[in-house]
Scaffold this active site. Structure first.
Site, PDB file in Angstrom:
ATOM      1  CG  ASP A 245      -6.577  -2.947  -3.133  1.00 14.98           C
ATOM      2  OD1 ASP A 245      -7.199  -2.207  -2.353  1.00 14.98           O
ATOM      3  OD2 ASP A 245      -5.377  -3.229  -2.976  1.00 14.98           O
TER       4      ASP A 245
ATOM      5  CG  HIS B 230      -5.401  -2.817   0.890  1.00 13.70           C
ATOM      6  ND1 HIS B 230      -5.078  -2.163  -0.273  1.00 13.70           N
ATOM      7  CD2 HIS B 230      -4.645  -2.240   1.868  1.00 13.70           C
ATOM      8  CE1 HIS B 230      -4.171  -1.233  -0.012  1.00 13.70           C
ATOM      9  NE2 HIS B 230      -3.880  -1.266   1.261  1.00 13.70           N
TER      10      HIS B 230
ATOM     11  CB  SER C 164      -0.947  -0.055   1.203  1.00 17.78           C
ATOM     12  OG  SER C 164      -1.958   0.908   1.110  1.00 17.78           O
TER      13      SER C 164
END
Length: 539
Positions: free
Chosen positions: A479, A507, A247
């Site tokens: 996601d 995610h 991320s």
């Protein structure tokens, strides 16, 4: 807006390491016969300032020795004794432009390679955020490296500067954070009142951060964290940095690649952030991603007996949104004395579960069932607390203070033009009609980082990968927090990157049990073998 933006991935950080002496022309004429430059020819540009190990001012930082020792056991992690890990602190400059002025410490945790003779090196990991603690993450996630990865790599999780145990940014105390998280503010349909309220809260937060952590705020940007990682690379004795970033951690890895292209080893960037995407576009795409994920959940729920959102697949998402918005006037009681499930907390709890894969949809169905049928908001409150970094004793881990501090140090969005606002509104109306149903043009006037005491020069931009630094980018098609298109754009922008795709929900992908993804990543880390271009795995 109906739903507050929860994820905080953003472009980043400022400053240049090293100092260059001023070049001054001689005040005396050149001796006779000395060749002179053509006055019409511009002088050559000065050499770039040294940085990293080449900067003499950083020599002592790169030469330090880490005092590794057994970590203290955390009683909350019953499945693992932290004494099996090693902990240390790394000394780095607060300000890389003036490294002698002040140093700070970065907290480290290491899971040593089990087979020292076959050891490849160190794998540095960032779990995302910004604001995520790499130490806390490693305590729970070490198991994903079982097998050859654990045999051949020292795995190091670290708390980036401003986070966790590394000079944490401090803004709100626990009671103030409780009030803010539960506060729904004015009716969102009263846009003037809502905007004034948001500005007031944003200014109060910025003032609190400045009062408690003002000396750190200019230096917590991601570019400085990338420089810290290179100091760590040098200190552990690796010639190249091997790195896994999730991320926001993909942006950190991208910036490392930009700062130290000759030191980049095997980099895996999972659930990618696009560094060229401005904060407004990122926020809009994220809102669309979460609405699409919630709609898929709601349709799946409607197909199951007992779904609290009803059996009409076309209306189930609307039922859920109406319920969460209705908590503004009718908050639910919970099993925590004195605490109620407000609309803000309900939205946070719901969105936090959308970070997981489709298996977590059962948890979300149950949470809605308890809330809508039993009038018990405890489950959604629990998930909201978990996302906000609040433990059962009511203590916060500081991640929600660090997140906006890093985001504002990394670059704030400029005020959009009226034409841009209308473009964004049209996109939201089309692709996220439920989550944006109360959004109007005035909502884009702020607040963002307008009241932040430190103004960064950083801007969103494309980052290129050197030809000899292959990068593996992973994107998940469903996601919601970092939509798949961002992974596609990052891989394309880097130029020398391979995109590995997971078709599914949630995610991030690596280490979550998908053998296709895990095997591809492990092979890349262990021997540099990149999966074939276009590889797609199924959840």
């Amino acid at each position: 807006m109906t739903a507050a933006l929860l994820a905080g991935c953003s472009p980043g950080g400022g400053g240049t390491a090293g100092n260059v002496a001023d070049a001054k022309p001689s005040s005396s004429p050149a001796p006779a016969g000395t060749p002179t430059a053509d006055p019409g020819t511009p002088p050559p540009p000065p050499p770039p300032p040294p940085k990293g190990q080449d900067d003499p001012a950083l020599k002592d930082f790169y030469a330090q020795k880490l005092a590794w020792k057994a970590c203290k056991d955390d009683p909350e992690t019953e499945e693992k004794d932290e004494a099996e890990f090693q902990c240390a602190t790394l000394r780095v400059p607060l300000d890389y432009a003036n490294p002698a002025v002040r140093s700070i410490e970065v907290a480290l945790m290491r899971h040593q390679a089990a087979n020292s003779e076959a050891r490849v090196g160190t794998l540095l990991v960032n779990p995302g955020g910004p604001g995520g603690s790499g130490k806390d993450w490693l305590k729970y996630a070490y198991g994903r490296f079982d097998g050859a990865m654990h045999d051949r790599f020292d795995i190091i999780g670290f708390d980036p500067r401003g986070v966790g145990e590394s000079n944490p940014i401090q803004c709100l105390d626990d009671k103030a954070r409780d009030r803010d998280n539960a506060d729904d503010g004015p009716d969102p349909k009263d846009h003037a009142a809502s905007n004034a309220y948001s500005e007031q809260k944003s200014k109060e937060f910025a003032d609190a951060c400045q009062a408690k952590s003002g000396d750190l705020l200019p230096f917590v940007g991601t570019r400085n964290v990338a420089r810290d990682m290179d100091v760590l690379r040098g200190v552990v004795g690796d010639s190249e940095l091997h790195y896994l970033g999730y991320s926001y951690g993909t942006y950190l890895g991208s910036l490392y690649l930009e700062e130290f292209p000759d030191k980049a080893g095997r980099l895996v960037l999972d659930a990618a952030v696009d560094p060229a995407e401005d904060p407004l576009e990122k926020s809009v795409n994220q809102q669309i991603g979460f609405e699409q994920a919630f709609t898929r959940f709601a349709k799946d729920c409607a197909a199951r007996a007992g779904c609290p959102l009803g059996r009409n697949a076309d209306k189930a998402a609307l039922v859920g949104v109406d319920f969460l918005d209705g908590l503004r006037t009718k908050p639910l009681t919970t099993r925590e004395q004195g605490r109620k499930l407000t609309s803000s907390l309900g939205w946070t709890g719901m969105i936090s579960l959308l970070y997981g894969d489709a298996e977590r949809w059962k948890w979300l169905r149950d949470a809605f069932t308890y809330a809508m049928r039993d009038g018990d908001g405890s489950a959604l409150l629990y998930y909201a607390d978990n996302y906000n970094g609040r433990n059962e004793e009511g203590k916060y881990d500081g991640s929600m203070d660090a997140l906006p501090a890093v985001r504002c140090a990394d670059g704030a969005a400029a005020a959009p033009s009226p034409e841009r606002v209308q473009e964004v509104l049209a996109k939201l109306r089309k692709e996220a009609p439920l989550f944006s149903r109360d959004t109007v043009a005035e909502d884009f006037d702020g607040p963002g980082c307008e009241f932040w005491p430190y103004k960064t020069p950083e801007k969103a931009h494309t980052i290129k990968a050197p030809a000899d630094s292959p990068v593996l980018v992973i994107g998940t098609t469903g996601d919601p927090a970092t939509p798949y298109a961002a992974s596609e754009r990052l891989a394309e922008g880097l130029g020398n990157a391979t995109l590995l795709t997971l078709e599914g929900e949630g995610h991030a992908a690596y280490g979550k049990g998908n053998a296709c993804i895990d095997d591809a990543v492990d092979k890349f880390f262990l021997d540099g073998t990149m999966p074939p271009a276009g590889t797609r795995c199924v959840q």
